[in-house]
Write a protein that holds these residues in place. Structure first.
Motif, PDB file in Angstrom:
ATOM      1  N   THR A 196       6.706 -32.377 -17.656  1.00  0.00           N
ATOM      2  CA  THR A 196       7.497 -31.002 -17.210  1.00  0.00           C
ATOM      3  C   THR A 196       8.934 -31.240 -17.106  1.00  0.00           C
ATOM      4  O   THR A 196       9.741 -30.200 -17.186  1.00  0.00           O
ATOM      5  CB  THR A 196       7.259 -30.645 -15.664  1.00  0.00           C
ATOM      6  N   ARG A 199      -0.800 -34.165 -14.878  1.00  0.00           N
ATOM      7  CA  ARG A 199       0.082 -33.042 -15.515  1.00  0.00           C
ATOM      8  C   ARG A 199       0.488 -31.848 -15.068  1.00  0.00           C
ATOM      9  O   ARG A 199       1.670 -31.489 -14.944  1.00  0.00           O
ATOM     10  CB  ARG A 199      -0.527 -32.931 -17.119  1.00  0.00           C
ATOM     11  N   ARG A 200      -0.253 -31.412 -14.256  1.00  0.00           N
ATOM     12  CA  ARG A 200      -0.101 -30.294 -13.171  1.00  0.00           C
ATOM     13  C   ARG A 200      -0.422 -30.670 -11.877  1.00  0.00           C
ATOM     14  O   ARG A 200      -1.460 -30.654 -11.207  1.00  0.00           O
ATOM     15  CB  ARG A 200      -0.823 -29.006 -13.524  1.00  0.00           C
ATOM     16  N   GLU A 244       2.835 -27.404  -7.281  1.00  0.00           N
ATOM     17  CA  GLU A 244       3.766 -26.563  -7.524  1.00  0.00           C
ATOM     18  C   GLU A 244       4.962 -26.374  -6.486  1.00  0.00           C
ATOM     19  O   GLU A 244       4.421 -26.323  -5.374  1.00  0.00           O
ATOM     20  CB  GLU A 244       2.798 -25.343  -7.458  1.00  0.00           C
ATOM     21  N   VAL A 292       6.167 -25.983 -11.759  1.00  0.00           N
ATOM     22  CA  VAL A 292       5.116 -27.244 -11.711  1.00  0.00           C
ATOM     23  C   VAL A 292       5.948 -28.408 -11.964  1.00  0.00           C
ATOM     24  O   VAL A 292       6.732 -28.675 -12.765  1.00  0.00           O
ATOM     25  CB  VAL A 292       4.166 -26.889 -12.760  1.00  0.00           C
ATOM     26  N   ARG A 317      11.098 -32.426 -15.084  1.00  0.00           N
ATOM     27  CA  ARG A 317      11.806 -32.501 -13.890  1.00  0.00           C
ATOM     28  C   ARG A 317      12.696 -33.644 -13.633  1.00  0.00           C
ATOM     29  O   ARG A 317      11.993 -34.661 -13.834  1.00  0.00           O
ATOM     30  CB  ARG A 317      10.963 -31.957 -12.766  1.00  0.00           C
TER      31      ARG A 317
END
Length: 456
Positions: free
Chosen positions: A56, A71-72, A75, A51, A58
């Motif tokens: 996250t 937040r999400r 993908e 995600v 990343r």
């Protein structure tokens, strides 16, 4: 291994090249995070679905923590050498090459945008630079390899040949070699394309008083001016036959005698040459001396074109815009996207000129938007800007987007065009096609393509 293989492992099939993995490079972000995190890489594990979104982690802690990123948000899924993205009902959407998508396969050169975060899809072959160089700006792995080569060769007395397309920064690399050499003398430049044979020896070696009509006083030539330092032979590929013979003797003997003088002096001079021409092809054509090429190519540094290090484009663009405007200036995410999608045939010089024009067209506007003329003048080479209109007033038609080859070999003419675009660099072309270097070498042999004729 040849000297130039230290930068690009593209000489023979047996040379072990870098291992490519499909991933994302953070190419642009909002002010603050852009300066700290630009160039960071995220490569998902094979078979993994991860995600992308706030919290996250990343690209590092906090990098994607922006209110415009859900937040999400999306993908990212990797299957072997393929990447796929799927929007997770994000509030502001997921965009690929400026278009909002629900799901899409990502290819090398595509641009993924989540809110203000703009990411370039790349065949990752190693880390970039943590901190940009003060003059050779960028954080790409390609630029890192150039600087590593400079660091290796600069303290030596080796003659260096710098290869690269027009506008890529060959003179800056030569200056960096001299700056790191520890040599006390100056760097002096000889433009090999601008000195006629009639004044060559006087220009290079100087002349004694009374050597010819008008020589009222003695004059030092460029070689003596560079004593203890570096003589930069710019545009060496355009040197005349007379200049080539003269330079060969100079490099071999390291001696100078002024015109009209009978005194020969030994000099301590380091030579760095640069050209955008294919010297190997010139040797085969009989227009460049093979013995001179051999002397110059004791160590070769190849500067990749800007099209092969696009992740550096936004950093360079903001630098040029700030310099032209005189105050810190930032790009809008939409402008970053279209700049990343352009092929930059004129390299860094073209980018500098373009940013100068955009700054003049948008005085005081912050961040810089996509200019109104972009769709009409630049659209054939890029994806349309978000919300951009065509010259007729309607939506800009989507341009063809190159996709990595997934089946057998492409037609010979298409394969040759791709290799020419990348200067004969098999590693880069293989990354675009999504195949191994050995496979691509087989296709090249089957198509009868002469790699050496297009390199340099």
């Amino acid at each position: 291994m040849k000297a130039d293989d230290t930068l690009l492992a593209d000489a023979t099939e047996e040379v072990a090249g870098p291992v490519f993995q499909p991933g994302l490079v953070l190419a642009h972000h909002r002010p603050g995070w852009f300066e700290r995190a630009a160039g960071r890489i995220f490569v998902p594990e094979d078979g993994a679905a991860v995600v992308l979104g706030r919290g996250t982690g990343r690209f590092g802690p906090g990098v994607l923590d922006d209110p415009h990123i859900s937040r999400r948000h999306a993908e990212l899924r990797r299957q072997g050498g393929r990447l796929f993205v799927r929007d997770l009902d994000s509030r502001n959407g997921t965009r690929v090459n400026g278009r909002r998508v629900e799901a899409a396969e990502l290819f090398v050169g595509d641009v993924l945008r989540l809110g203000p975060a703009v990411m370039l899809v790349a065949a990752v072959d190693g880390p970039g630079l943590e901190v940009p160089h003060p003059t050779l700006l960028g954080r790409s792995a390609g630029l890192r390899r150039v600087l590593e080569a400079v660091e290796r060769v600069a303290p030596t007395d080796s003659t260096v040949l710098v290869l690269g397309p027009t506008g890529a920064g060959k003179e800056l690399v030569a200056r960096e070699i001299h700056a790191r050499s520890g040599r006390g003398g100056p760097l002096v430049t000889l433009n090999c394309a601008a000195v006629p044979d009639t004044v060559l020896h006087s220009e290079l070696f100087g002349h004694a008083r009374g050597a010819f009509t008008g020589a009222e006083r003695a004059r030092k030539g460029l070689v003596q001016q560079a004593a203890g330092g570096t003589l930069f032979l710019d545009e060496i590929g355009d040197a005349t036959a007379e200049m080539q013979a003269t330079l060969l003797r100079l490099i071999e003997n390291r001696e100078v005698r002024a015109v009209g003088s009978d005194r020969t002096r030994a000099l301590d001079v380091r030579f760095v040459a640069a050209t955008n021409r294919d010297l190997g092809a010139a040797v085969r054509a009989g227009t460049f001396r093979q013995d001179l090429q051999a002397r110059l190519a004791r160590y070769v540094i190849r500067i990749p074109p800007l099209s092969q290090r696009k992740e550096d484009v936004p950093l360079l663009a903001e630098h040029f815009a700030s310099r032209h405007r005189g105050v810190p200036t930032h790009l809008s995410p939409a402008l970053a996207v279209v700049l990343l999608r352009h092929d930059w045939p004129g390299n860094v010089r073209e980018l500098d000129n373009l940013m100068h024009r955009i700054v003049l067209d948008h005085p005081g506007e912050e961040p810089l938007p996509v200019p109104a003329w972009w769709a009409e003048e630049m659209a054939p080479a890029v994806a349309p800007a978000e919300g951009a209109a065509s010259p007729a007033g309607g939506p800009a038609p989507p341009p063809p987007v190159r996709r990595r080859h997934a089946g057998g070999p492409p037609p010979p003419e298409a394969l040759e065009a791709l290799l020419r675009e990348h200067g004969g660099n098999v590693t880069a072309a293989a990354g675009v096609l999504g195949v191994g270097r050995n496979t691509l070498y087989r296709w090249i042999r089957a198509a009868g393509i002469d790699l050496e004729a297009m390199r340099g």
